[in-house]
Design an enzyme around this catalytic site. Sequence first.
Site, PDB file in Angstrom:
ATOM      1  N   ILE A 130       2.186   2.267  -2.245  1.00 50.57           N
ATOM      2  CA  ILE A 130       0.836   1.129  -1.089  1.00 50.57           C
ATOM      3  C   ILE A 130       1.147  -0.164  -0.117  1.00 50.57           C
ATOM      4  O   ILE A 130       2.297  -0.810  -0.667  1.00 50.57           O
ATOM      5  CB  ILE A 130       0.324   1.262  -2.446  1.00 50.57           C
ATOM      6  CG1 ILE A 130      -0.676   2.059  -2.136  1.00 50.57           C
ATOM      7  CG2 ILE A 130      -1.023   0.262  -1.840  1.00 50.57           C
ATOM      8  CD1 ILE A 130      -1.319   2.623  -3.773  1.00 50.57           C
ATOM      9  N   CYS A 131       1.154   0.008   0.713  1.00 50.18           N
ATOM     10  CA  CYS A 131       0.951  -1.622   1.233  1.00 50.18           C
ATOM     11  C   CYS A 131       3.037  -2.046   1.992  1.00 50.18           C
ATOM     12  O   CYS A 131       3.309  -1.104   2.715  1.00 50.18           O
ATOM     13  CB  CYS A 131       0.504  -2.564   0.816  1.00 50.18           C
ATOM     14  SG  CYS A 131       0.639  -4.254   1.399  1.00 50.18           S
ATOM     15  N   ILE A 132       3.155  -3.072   1.181  1.00 46.80           N
ATOM     16  CA  ILE A 132       4.491  -3.047   1.703  1.00 46.80           C
ATOM     17  C   ILE A 132       5.358  -2.474   1.336  1.00 46.80           C
ATOM     18  O   ILE A 132       7.311  -2.214   1.164  1.00 46.80           O
ATOM     19  CB  ILE A 132       4.945  -4.625   1.587  1.00 46.80           C
ATOM     20  CG1 ILE A 132       6.135  -4.856   2.282  1.00 46.80           C
ATOM     21  CG2 ILE A 132       5.174  -4.925   0.032  1.00 46.80           C
ATOM     22  CD1 ILE A 132       6.268  -4.733   3.998  1.00 46.80           C
TER      23      ILE A 132
ATOM     24  N   THR B  84       0.356   4.560   2.100  1.00 49.32           N
ATOM     25  CA  THR B  84      -1.139   4.000   2.828  1.00 49.32           C
ATOM     26  C   THR B  84      -0.808   2.945   2.741  1.00 49.32           C
ATOM     27  O   THR B  84      -0.101   2.351   2.051  1.00 49.32           O
ATOM     28  CB  THR B  84      -2.287   4.844   1.795  1.00 49.32           C
ATOM     29  OG1 THR B  84      -3.345   4.747   1.956  1.00 49.32           O
ATOM     30  CG2 THR B  84      -1.945   3.358   0.938  1.00 49.32           C
TER      31      THR B  84
END
Length: 219
Positions: free
Chosen positions: A136-138, A192
Amino acid sequence: MMKKVAVILSGCGVYDGTEIHEAVLTLLALDQAGATVQCFAPDIAQHHVINHLTGEVSSAETRNVLVESARIARGKVLPLSEFDAKSFDAVILPGGFGAAKNLSDFATAGPDLQVEPSLAAALQATHAEEKPIGFICISPVIAAKIFGPIGPKLTIGNDPAVAHTVNTLGAQHQDCLAGNICADTHCKIFSTPAYMLGASLKDIAPGISQLVQAVLSAA
């Protein structure tokens, strides 16, 4: 059958640890899906401590990643060194700068990043068991570093510089909206963008929910 999922945390707080909203949405989606969850975190010192009120580094302060992660896990967190891939059906990594400062050194090293050894071992063992992993994210930059040689499809949203790093490491970046996911069903790697793009909880919640469902379906 109830799935058992390991959620790997990197501290507590967006600027120096796990992004709390992303972690809670992940834990909520897993709970709603009926999964059993165990949180893990490396028992190491944080890269640094950020005052989340001012955004400034608290140079005189030190914190431990495992201890800080216990704030999110309500105390139920184990050292990542105790993770056993055979005991879990899947692994998910929420984002936050802790993924780029504590779980890896991407924040300072960029494309030359190194991944924290206990995390690298956990992810490699999970992949060897052919079990799915969600990023998720970075945190997908960690996947790019570890799994680049097999060329997985990943997303961090649409940031050109980070996307270039993902591609340089051997992965295949795909632009993605905050509410969607990138699903590499062949490699069993799912990602995501969440707060890499999303401006609010309502923007990132659908993507995290979809990621959790995809990971559980692949488990």
